[in-house]
Design a protein around this motif. Structure first.
Motif, short mmCIF file in Angstrom:
data_model
loop_
_atom_site.label_atom_id
_atom_site.label_comp_id
_atom_site.label_asym_id
_atom_site.label_seq_id
_atom_site.Cartn_x
_atom_site.Cartn_y
_atom_site.Cartn_z
N LYS A 1 9.86 10.74 13.39
CA LYS A 1 9.36 11.36 12.14
C LYS A 1 8.36 10.41 11.49
O LYS A 1 8.56 9.20 11.47
N VAL A 2 7.28 10.96 11.01
CA VAL A 2 6.32 10.14 10.28
C VAL A 2 5.72 10.99 9.16
O VAL A 2 5.42 12.17 9.37
N SER A 3 5.64 10.41 7.95
CA SER A 3 4.92 11.14 6.89
C SER A 3 3.61 10.37 6.69
O SER A 3 3.61 9.19 6.34
N LEU A 4 2.52 11.08 6.98
CA LEU A 4 1.22 10.42 7.08
C LEU A 4 0.64 10.15 5.70
O LEU A 4 0.72 11.00 4.81
N VAL B 1 7.13 4.42 14.30
CA VAL B 1 5.95 5.29 14.31
C VAL B 1 5.38 5.37 12.89
O VAL B 1 4.16 5.36 12.68
N GLN B 2 6.28 5.33 11.89
CA GLN B 2 5.80 5.34 10.50
C GLN B 2 4.91 4.13 10.24
O GLN B 2 3.81 4.25 9.67
N MET C 1 0.87 -1.18 0.00
CA MET C 1 0.00 0.00 0.00
C MET C 1 0.92 1.24 0.00
O MET C 1 1.44 1.62 1.04
N ASN C 2 1.14 1.77 -1.18
CA ASN C 2 1.99 2.97 -1.13
C ASN C 2 1.12 4.20 -1.42
O ASN C 2 0.83 4.56 -2.54
N GLN C 3 0.64 4.77 -0.33
CA GLN C 3 -0.21 5.95 -0.51
C GLN C 3 0.71 7.17 -0.69
O GLN C 3 1.84 7.17 -0.24
N LYS C 4 0.14 8.21 -1.31
CA LYS C 4 0.90 9.50 -1.40
C LYS C 4 1.17 9.93 0.04
O LYS C 4 0.36 9.76 0.92
N LYS C 5 2.32 10.49 0.29
CA LYS C 5 2.65 10.82 1.68
C LYS C 5 2.96 12.31 1.80
O LYS C 5 3.49 12.93 0.89
N GLU C 6 2.69 12.84 2.94
CA GLU C 6 3.01 14.24 3.25
C GLU C 6 4.46 14.33 3.71
O GLU C 6 5.08 13.32 4.05
N PRO C 7 5.02 15.55 3.75
CA PRO C 7 6.36 15.70 4.35
C PRO C 7 6.31 15.21 5.81
O PRO C 7 5.26 15.32 6.47
N PRO C 8 7.41 14.66 6.30
CA PRO C 8 7.40 14.08 7.65
C PRO C 8 7.19 15.13 8.73
O PRO C 8 7.54 16.29 8.55
N ARG C 9 6.57 14.66 9.83
CA ARG C 9 6.47 15.50 11.05
C ARG C 9 6.73 14.61 12.24
O ARG C 9 6.68 13.38 12.14
N LEU C 10 6.99 15.24 13.39
CA LEU C 10 7.34 14.49 14.60
C LEU C 10 6.03 14.15 15.33
O LEU C 10 5.24 15.04 15.64
N MET C 11 5.78 12.86 15.53
CA MET C 11 4.53 12.49 16.21
C MET C 11 4.76 11.32 17.14
O MET C 11 5.61 10.47 16.91
N LYS C 12 3.90 11.26 18.16
CA LYS C 12 3.93 10.11 19.08
C LYS C 12 3.21 8.96 18.38
O LYS C 12 2.22 9.15 17.67
#
Lengths: 83, 361, 254
Positions: free
Chosen positions: B183-186, B148-149, B1-12
């Protein structure tokens, strides 16, 4: 006297007798015959049913269908005579 | 599943998972507070309603999973989350959902046990997750994130697979993955459109017979039919197996580890390589279906396996089954919420290498 | 009811509702479940809401309710019908949702779900059949079993010192602000049947108002479990059950 009648789905009746007690006319009784499940089903044992639906209301099997004589519009004395 | 991703952000981890669920078209979430996963419930109570999801804190995990049952049976994309003790309360509901063939996502941010245990991360719910903690022959589709990704990405996979096979799917994470920030790009919103569910109880139109969601099949012939169907489904699910291979092509000592333990094992592999020991890592991503085939084929090349887990040794059994005695399968584990260090694992690797006098290159 | 005149010119005045399937009930002769199933489905038919109604069946004698009620239904785990109903209602806030439960399901294993669903004011109808016994499993004690009442697990009669008191769950529910309409009815006489049908009708008519849970308890008989004929069971019920579970409204909308 309003005349009515009932139709009992004999295969659904389980002979619980609750309808017998609910009938103001005592028109219902257990038949001598039994249905496929071995229950003595109910039937009209007198022709004085008024179609009041009491039996159908208390029947736990929804086995009773009730019919009642149509109210024929009869020319009446002045309204006072109405009960 | 390779969805389009946003730029990464820091998340729990917990929040990344909750946000991903909303983006994956979550329609109904029922949860209950328990450390270390309450942030999932909190995040969704704050953001869920405005994003089209009904969110409710139930009176217990027992009630929560049965609310999920109702919502899933009504055709909604439904989810719950909890941690080990709470997941134990959900086992009956999960057994019912497999028999009633209801899709849903259950997230276990697991913690040390047994019993009330601790709130530290652990992997001691592996058997419960993969062998079925409830009654009857059933399985959950189980995905094990190790970052987290992946906490975010696997929500999409879990919903997709659970709906594809009409079977609950579980994300088996742990307290560390839930609590740490990375870091996670949602994945993009709406990249998982809702499926068509003709079997759902939405109110019987005149045009069809009533839909019945049930797990009750009183005639054994019928119950066996249901079971045969489920087993056929679990056979098909095998094709959904996923794993990651790290330096396995020339590995002589092959580590097998999932989730958090895989990160530690990967570091140990690096340390071992620096010492000239050819170590590698096979990381199961789906715990059910378990990657038995790749382990079996790799076993022909390696000298020994070393399974690393944060429990008393659970996945090691599945590895031994896959290896079927062909190679020794050693085990290194820590329990009770203790996390093994890479150095501890390295020591195991070195002692294995020593015992086979594998010449350091 | 379309008017079907019979050969001798009589008018049809009562028949089984179309919202009941053709499957014969499995209930024991004289059991109140059959009457309540019939009344509930009559109301669904008369209100014309079959297409918007979703029912939840419990575990107990009425576990097969979905074989008889011709609406979309779900089977809940024992005690969890109210939670399942919550899940459905939250997804479909404008549809009619009811959970149909016995006394063991609702007031023993499911007490937590029952009280919290009511306390949330969940906009559903709960139909609660109270016959003070576990029928399906062969007549064991229920939370509503009367003191001194013999069941298969109270062979010497329920003793308060050992098994505590009959649980008047409906009275508890009536205290909750989330309860909008709470009533206790019966189906052992024609008048009682008419009242129960009216209560079920009101409860479903109230549902779209979204003012809280509607809770209809039906004190009912269990001829097999009580080891009596249906007629005796109804008489016994009046004499022994009604003093503990008096009929009437416990809470009506202001």
């Amino acid at each position: 006297m309003i005349r009515g009648t009932i139709a009992v789905a004999e295969e659904l009746c389980k002979g619980c007798e609750l309808c017998i007690g609910s009938c103001p006319q005592e028109s219902i009784g257990l038949s001598e015959k039994i249905n496929i499940k071995g229950y003595r089903f109910v039937m009209l044992v007198q022709e004085n049913c008024t179609g009041c639906t009491n039996c159908a209301l208390v029947c736990p099997e929804a086995a009773i269908t009730v019919y009642r004589q149509k109210k024929t519009p009869v020319k009446r004395e002045p309204a006072l005579a109405e009960a | 599943m390779n969805q389009k991703k946003e730029p990464p952000r820091l998340m729990k981890g917990n929040e990344a998972l909750a946000e991903a669920a909303l983006r994956a078209g979550l329609q109904a979430y029922f949860g209950y507070p328990i450390t270390p996963q309450s942030e999932i419930l909190e995040y969704l109570t704050e953001h869920g309603a405005k994003r089209g999801a009904v969110v409710l804190q139930a009176e217990s995990e027992l009630a929560a999973i049965n609310m999920v049952y109702g919502a899933a049976g009504a055709g909604a994309r439904a989810m719950t989350s909890s941690s080990s003790p709470g997941i134990s309360l959900m086992q009956e509901g999960l057994s019912y959902m497999t028999s009633a063939q209801l899709p849903c996502l259950v997230v276990n941010v697991s913690r040390g046990g047994p019993g009330l245990g601790t709130i530290q991360p652990a992997q001691s719910d592996y058997f419960q997750a993969t062998k079925g903690g409830g009654h009857g022959d059933y399985h959950l589709i189980v995905l094990a994130p190790s970052s987290v990704q992946e906490m975010a990405d696997f929500v999409f996979d879990a919903f997709r697979l659970s709906e594809k096979y009409r079977n609950p799917a579980m994300i088996l994470a742990d307290g560390a993955l839930g609590q740490m920030m990375e870091k996670v790009s949602l994945p993009a919103e709406g990249s998982l459109p809702p499926g068509d569910k003709p079997w759902a109880t939405v109110g019987k139109p005149a045009s069809r017979e009533r839909n019945i969601i049930t797990s009750l099949f009183i005639e054994p012939e019928r119950m066996e039919e249901v079971n045969l169907h489920l087993q056929k489904k679990y056979h098909e699910i095998q094709q959904e197996v996923r794993y990651e291979e790290i330096e396995t092509n020339d590995a002589e000592i092959l580590l097998v580890a999932f989730g958090l333990a895989a990160r530690i094992a990967q570091k140990a592999v690096e340390l071992a390589r620096e010492k000239g020991i050819k170590a590698g890592l096979l990381r199961p991503i789906t715990l059910y279906p378990f990657p038995s085939q790749i382990i079996s084929s790799l076993s022909r090349k390696v000298i020994s396996f070393l399974v690393v887990e944060m429990n008393a040794g659970q996945m090691v059994e599945d590895v031994r089954l896959a290896v079927a005695g062909g190679r020794p399968v050693a085990f290194k584990g820590r329990m009770g919420g203790m996390i093994p260090s890479p150095e501890e694992v390295l020591e195991e690797i070195e002692s294995i290498a020593e015992s086979y006098r594998i010449p350091a290159v | 009811m379309e008017v079907v005149t019979t050969t001798n010119g009589m008018e049809l005045v009562y028949q089984k509702p179309s919202t009941l399937t053709d499957t014969p009930f499995h209930y024991c002769p004289g059991c109140g479940h059959g009457v309540v199933h019939k009344l509930l489905m009559e109301v669904v038919e008369e209100m014309g809401i079959q297409e918007q109604t979703i029912g939840i069946a419990p575990v107990g004698c009425s576990v097969f309710a979905y074989n008889y009620m011709n609406v979309d239904m779900q089977e809940a785990a024992h005690g969890r019908a109210a939670a399942v109903a919550t899940g459905v209602k939250r997804v479909f806030p404008d549809k009619y949702v009811f959970s149909y439960q016995g006394d063991g399901d609702l007031a023993a294993i499911g007490t937590g779900e029952t009280i919290h669903t009511a306390n949330r004011g969940e906009n559903i109808l709960v139909v609660f059949i109270n016959n003070a016994i576990y029928g399906m499993t062969g007549g064991q004690m229920a939370p509503t079993t009367l003191l001194g009442m013999v069941t298969s697990t109270t062979p010497f009669g329920r003793q308060q010192a050992v098994m505590g008191f009959p649980l008047k769950i409906t009275d508890l529910i009536a205290q909750l602000p989330g309860a909008y309409y709470v009533t206790r009815q019966a189906v052992h006489t024609t008048n009682a049947v008419r009242k129960t049908k009216k209560a079920l009708r009101l409860a479903l008519e109230y549902q779209p108002r979204k003012k809280g849970i509607c809770f209809v308890e039906v004190v009912s008989n269990c001829p097999s479990g009580w080891k009596m004929t249906p007629v005796e069971a109804n008489a016994w019920m009046e004499k022994n059950m009604f003093p503990m579970y008096p009929l009437g409204d416990l809470k009506v909308p202001q």
